[in-house]
Write a protein that holds these residues in place. Structure first.
Motif, PDB file in Angstrom:
ATOM      1  N   SER A 187      29.663  49.497 -35.255  1.00 35.54           N
ATOM      2  CA  SER A 187      29.046  50.571 -34.440  1.00 35.54           C
ATOM      3  C   SER A 187      29.190  50.551 -32.969  1.00 35.54           C
ATOM      4  CB  SER A 187      27.470  50.898 -34.952  1.00 35.54           C
ATOM      5  OG  SER A 187      26.773  49.779 -34.690  1.00 35.54           O
ATOM      6  N   ILE A 188      28.589  51.333 -32.302  1.00 35.51           N
ATOM      7  CA  ILE A 188      28.415  51.290 -30.740  1.00 35.51           C
ATOM      8  C   ILE A 188      27.083  51.610 -30.519  1.00 35.51           C
ATOM      9  CG2 ILE A 188      28.963  52.326 -28.485  1.00 35.51           C
ATOM     10  CD1 ILE A 188      31.722  53.342 -30.011  1.00 35.51           C
ATOM     11  N   ARG A 189      26.195  51.036 -29.679  1.00 39.16           N
ATOM     12  CA  ARG A 189      24.875  51.324 -29.458  1.00 39.16           C
ATOM     13  C   ARG A 189      24.748  51.249 -27.793  1.00 39.16           C
ATOM     14  NH1 ARG A 189      19.484  50.659 -31.233  1.00 39.16           N
ATOM     15  NH2 ARG A 189      18.071  50.205 -29.809  1.00 39.16           N
ATOM     16  N   VAL A 190      24.307  52.581 -27.456  1.00 35.03           N
ATOM     17  CA  VAL A 190      23.993  52.733 -26.067  1.00 35.03           C
ATOM     18  C   VAL A 190      22.507  53.122 -25.849  1.00 35.03           C
ATOM     19  CG1 VAL A 190      24.864  55.011 -26.236  1.00 35.03           C
ATOM     20  CG2 VAL A 190      25.005  53.886 -23.947  1.00 35.03           C
ATOM     21  N   THR A 191      22.099  52.418 -24.685  1.00 35.36           N
ATOM     22  CA  THR A 191      20.790  52.625 -24.224  1.00 35.36           C
ATOM     23  C   THR A 191      21.136  53.036 -22.831  1.00 35.36           C
ATOM     24  OG1 THR A 191      19.761  50.993 -25.317  1.00 35.36           O
ATOM     25  CG2 THR A 191      18.326  51.904 -23.784  1.00 35.36           C
ATOM     26  N   TRP A 192      20.482  54.454 -22.355  1.00 31.83           N
ATOM     27  CA  TRP A 192      20.328  54.966 -20.962  1.00 31.83           C
ATOM     28  C   TRP A 192      19.104  54.639 -20.397  1.00 31.83           C
ATOM     29  CZ3 TRP A 192      18.690  60.164 -19.018  1.00 31.83           C
ATOM     30  CH2 TRP A 192      18.814  60.540 -17.969  1.00 31.83           C
ATOM     31  N   LEU A 250      23.283  50.458 -21.116  1.00 32.70           N
ATOM     32  CA  LEU A 250      23.680  49.203 -21.713  1.00 32.70           C
ATOM     33  C   LEU A 250      24.332  49.598 -22.989  1.00 32.70           C
ATOM     34  CD1 LEU A 250      23.504  46.016 -22.213  1.00 32.70           C
ATOM     35  CD2 LEU A 250      21.124  46.561 -23.665  1.00 32.70           C
ATOM     36  N   VAL A 251      25.582  49.202 -22.995  1.00 33.52           N
ATOM     37  CA  VAL A 251      26.566  49.369 -24.191  1.00 33.52           C
ATOM     38  C   VAL A 251      26.937  48.236 -25.060  1.00 33.52           C
ATOM     39  CG1 VAL A 251      28.608  50.679 -24.816  1.00 33.52           C
ATOM     40  CG2 VAL A 251      27.677  51.308 -22.853  1.00 33.52           C
ATOM     41  N   GLN A 252      26.763  48.224 -26.434  1.00 31.55           N
ATOM     42  CA  GLN A 252      26.814  47.167 -27.106  1.00 31.55           C
ATOM     43  C   GLN A 252      27.842  47.337 -28.213  1.00 31.55           C
ATOM     44  OE1 GLN A 252      22.796  45.383 -28.220  1.00 31.55           O
ATOM     45  NE2 GLN A 252      22.342  47.345 -27.244  1.00 31.55           N
ATOM     46  N   ASP A 253      28.970  46.661 -28.348  1.00 34.60           N
ATOM     47  CA  ASP A 253      30.189  46.982 -29.149  1.00 34.60           C
ATOM     48  C   ASP A 253      31.032  45.817 -29.137  1.00 34.60           C
ATOM     49  OD1 ASP A 253      32.179  47.972 -31.050  1.00 34.60           O
ATOM     50  OD2 ASP A 253      32.865  49.415 -29.813  1.00 34.60           O
ATOM     51  N   ARG A 254      30.917  44.849 -29.725  1.00 36.79           N
ATOM     52  CA  ARG A 254      31.371  43.310 -29.715  1.00 36.79           C
ATOM     53  C   ARG A 254      31.187  42.614 -28.452  1.00 36.79           C
ATOM     54  NH1 ARG A 254      34.571  41.464 -33.791  1.00 36.79           N
ATOM     55  NH2 ARG A 254      34.813  43.103 -35.536  1.00 36.79           N
ATOM     56  N   ALA A 255      30.592  43.421 -27.564  1.00 35.17           N
ATOM     57  CA  ALA A 255      30.224  42.668 -26.206  1.00 35.17           C
ATOM     58  C   ALA A 255      28.906  43.693 -25.827  1.00 35.17           C
ATOM     59  CB  ALA A 255      31.471  42.958 -25.178  1.00 35.17           C
ATOM     60  N   ARG A 256      28.077  42.957 -24.752  1.00 35.44           N
ATOM     61  CA  ARG A 256      27.251  43.680 -24.327  1.00 35.44           C
ATOM     62  C   ARG A 256      27.549  43.763 -22.582  1.00 35.44           C
ATOM     63  NH1 ARG A 256      21.961  43.422 -26.362  1.00 35.44           N
ATOM     64  NH2 ARG A 256      20.800  42.949 -24.099  1.00 35.44           N
ATOM     65  N   VAL A 257      27.617  45.023 -22.272  1.00 34.91           N
ATOM     66  CA  VAL A 257      28.004  45.183 -20.977  1.00 34.91           C
ATOM     67  C   VAL A 257      26.791  46.190 -20.323  1.00 34.91           C
ATOM     68  CG1 VAL A 257      30.351  44.936 -21.307  1.00 34.91           C
ATOM     69  CG2 VAL A 257      29.284  47.150 -21.332  1.00 34.91           C
ATOM     70  N   LEU A 258      26.420  46.252 -19.213  1.00 31.68           N
ATOM     71  CA  LEU A 258      25.706  46.884 -18.334  1.00 31.68           C
ATOM     72  C   LEU A 258      26.524  47.702 -17.268  1.00 31.68           C
ATOM     73  CD1 LEU A 258      22.600  47.423 -18.063  1.00 31.68           C
ATOM     74  CD2 LEU A 258      22.557  45.640 -16.480  1.00 31.68           C
ATOM     75  N   THR A 259      26.440  49.018 -17.179  1.00 34.10           N
ATOM     76  CA  THR A 259      27.098  49.754 -16.095  1.00 34.10           C
ATOM     77  C   THR A 259      26.132  50.183 -14.918  1.00 34.10           C
ATOM     78  OG1 THR A 259      26.213  51.920 -17.276  1.00 34.10           O
ATOM     79  CG2 THR A 259      28.178  50.738 -17.970  1.00 34.10           C
ATOM     80  N   LEU A 281      29.686  46.294 -15.267  1.00 32.58           N
ATOM     81  CA  LEU A 281      30.732  47.153 -14.903  1.00 32.58           C
ATOM     82  C   LEU A 281      30.134  48.250 -13.520  1.00 32.58           C
ATOM     83  CD1 LEU A 281      31.979  48.455 -18.366  1.00 32.58           C
ATOM     84  CD2 LEU A 281      32.576  46.330 -16.970  1.00 32.58           C
ATOM     85  N   VAL A 282      30.692  48.081 -12.505  1.00 34.22           N
ATOM     86  CA  VAL A 282      30.378  48.631 -11.332  1.00 34.22           C
ATOM     87  C   VAL A 282      31.721  49.685 -11.051  1.00 34.22           C
ATOM     88  CG1 VAL A 282      29.879  48.468  -8.867  1.00 34.22           C
ATOM     89  CG2 VAL A 282      28.850  46.870 -10.640  1.00 34.22           C
ATOM     90  N   SER A 283      31.283  50.737 -11.120  1.00 34.17           N
ATOM     91  CA  SER A 283      32.304  51.996 -10.983  1.00 34.17           C
ATOM     92  C   SER A 283      32.647  52.264  -9.462  1.00 34.17           C
ATOM     93  CB  SER A 283      31.921  53.180 -11.412  1.00 34.17           C
ATOM     94  OG  SER A 283      30.836  53.732 -10.779  1.00 34.17           O
ATOM     95  N   HIS A 284      31.935  51.896  -8.461  1.00 41.24           N
ATOM     96  CA  HIS A 284      32.259  52.265  -6.972  1.00 41.24           C
ATOM     97  C   HIS A 284      31.277  51.678  -6.190  1.00 41.24           C
ATOM     98  CE1 HIS A 284      29.721  55.696  -8.103  1.00 41.24           C
ATOM     99  NE2 HIS A 284      29.717  55.909  -6.671  1.00 41.24           N
ATOM    100  N   LEU A 285      31.343  51.730  -4.932  1.00 42.11           N
ATOM    101  CA  LEU A 285      30.671  51.088  -4.004  1.00 42.11           C
ATOM    102  C   LEU A 285      29.442  51.633  -3.522  1.00 42.11           C
ATOM    103  CD1 LEU A 285      33.267  49.429  -3.926  1.00 42.11           C
ATOM    104  CD2 LEU A 285      33.287  49.440  -1.676  1.00 42.11           C
ATOM    105  N   PRO A 342      22.587  33.976 -13.118  1.00 42.10           N
ATOM    106  CA  PRO A 342      23.699  33.202 -12.548  1.00 42.10           C
ATOM    107  C   PRO A 342      25.037  33.337 -13.210  1.00 42.10           C
ATOM    108  CG  PRO A 342      21.806  32.122 -11.965  1.00 42.10           C
ATOM    109  CD  PRO A 342      21.488  33.092 -13.070  1.00 42.10           C
ATOM    110  N   GLY A 343      26.169  33.464 -12.736  1.00 39.13           N
ATOM    111  CA  GLY A 343      27.299  33.428 -13.396  1.00 39.13           C
ATOM    112  C   GLY A 343      27.756  34.793 -14.112  1.00 39.13           C
ATOM    113  N   THR A 344      26.955  35.606 -14.047  1.00 36.33           N
ATOM    114  CA  THR A 344      27.469  36.892 -14.889  1.00 36.33           C
ATOM    115  C   THR A 344      28.557  37.748 -14.370  1.00 36.33           C
ATOM    116  OG1 THR A 344      24.929  37.375 -15.350  1.00 36.33           O
ATOM    117  CG2 THR A 344      26.260  39.331 -15.598  1.00 36.33           C
ATOM    118  N   PRO A 345      29.494  37.921 -15.020  1.00 35.20           N
ATOM    119  CA  PRO A 345      30.628  38.753 -14.521  1.00 35.20           C
ATOM    120  C   PRO A 345      30.324  40.103 -14.054  1.00 35.20           C
ATOM    121  CG  PRO A 345      31.327  37.569 -16.433  1.00 35.20           C
ATOM    122  CD  PRO A 345      29.707  37.451 -16.524  1.00 35.20           C
ATOM    123  N   VAL A 346      30.787  40.367 -12.683  1.00 32.56           N
ATOM    124  CA  VAL A 346      30.531  41.872 -12.308  1.00 32.56           C
ATOM    125  C   VAL A 346      31.907  42.200 -12.179  1.00 32.56           C
ATOM    126  CG1 VAL A 346      29.576  43.079 -10.792  1.00 32.56           C
ATOM    127  CG2 VAL A 346      28.330  41.251 -11.517  1.00 32.56           C
TER     128      VAL A 346
END
Length: 260
Positions: free
Chosen positions: A2-7, A14-23, A53-57, A72-76
């Motif tokens: 499943s995909i879980r997303v919190t707005w 916060l999207v969770q689907d085999r990884a936890r990514v923050l947009t 995940l950062v979409s633009h500046l 510290p060390g969180t990939p962006v």
């Protein structure tokens, strides 16, 4: 499966689907002349992240005080040319362009095109071409960031489970490359997701302007749903309140929505 997303408001999910990514994280109550008019930032701030995940500046998407709050060390992942903006932060910048595919935990992030201003601020020298992202885990989630419609949107992904669509802004008018509720609904004709959630509205607003055209703050999500019902009745539209979540079962079963 499943995909879980919190707005969390604006473009922060916060999207969770085999990884936890923050947009596009905005994790504070205020941002320059804007204040969080409704909803609360996550408390505590998510710390077990696999990537951001950062979409633009623009500062309401690449928000340095919020990125400073991350471990510290969180990939962006951010547009190519913008890594130097993060030089004083403890996070790990990963510059990307449309067409890149980046492994993240047990998933992968596909970088896709977007059409939006590429500058950090007017007249600034730091630029980076705006992008969108598709998280591919058990399912597929498209995060548009900020974009206008463009040729080739139908080629974003052949089988989207979830599309997170920007439908508004933070002021009395939408300038530049943005989607209004109807335009965002029209994009669903090309994207053909099973499920969509409107974002980028109903959160940030200029201080002292709460009484100015309040419908532009409150209405975009529901207007998007109304347009989508007419244009793409097969797409399941979920209008969330900030801080709430929706779960999309990858086996095509129904969704459930609940507060975090």
């Amino acid at each position: 499966m499943s995909i879980r997303v919190t707005w969390w408001g604006h473009a922060t999910t916060l999207v969770q689907d085999r990884a936890r990514v923050l947009t596009d994280p905005v994790l504070t109550h205020r941002l320059a002349h804007l204040h969080r008019r409704t909803g609360l930032p996550p408390d505590p701030v998510p710390h077990d992240l696999d990537a951001v995940l950062v979409s633009h500046l623009h500062a309401d998407h690449l928000h340095l005080p919020s990125l400073r709050m991350l471990p510290p060390g969180t990939p962006v992942l951010l547009p190519r040319g913008a890594a130097r903006l993060l030089s004083r932060l403890p996070v790990e910048p990963v510059e990307v362009v449309a067409g890149d595919v980046v492994p993240v935990a047990d998933a992968r992030v596909r970088v896709v095109p977007a059409v939006h201003n590429d500058n950090r601020w007017p007249g600034g020298r730091i630029r980076g071409k705006a992008v969108g992202f598709v998280l591919e885990g058990d399912g597929s989630t498209y995060f548009a960031g900020d974009t206008s419609s463009f040729d080739g949107m139908a080629d974003i992904h052949p089988d989207l489970d979830l599309a997170l669509m920007p439908v508004g802004g933070w002021g009395p008018s939408l300038n530049g490359h943005h989607l209004n509720p109807r335009q965002a609904a029209e994009c669903l004709l090309d994207l053909t997701p099973r499920v969509t959630v409107p974002i980028h509205y109903g959160t940030l607003w200029p201080r002292g302007m709460n009484r100015l055209r309040p419908h532009l703050f409150h209405d975009p999500g529901h207007r998007f749903a109304e347009h989508a019902e007419v244009l793409t009745p097969q797409v399941d539209v979920r209008v969330l309140a900030p801080g709430s979540s929706t779960v999309v079962e990858h086996n095509r079963s129904d969704l459930s929505t609940q507060p975090d």
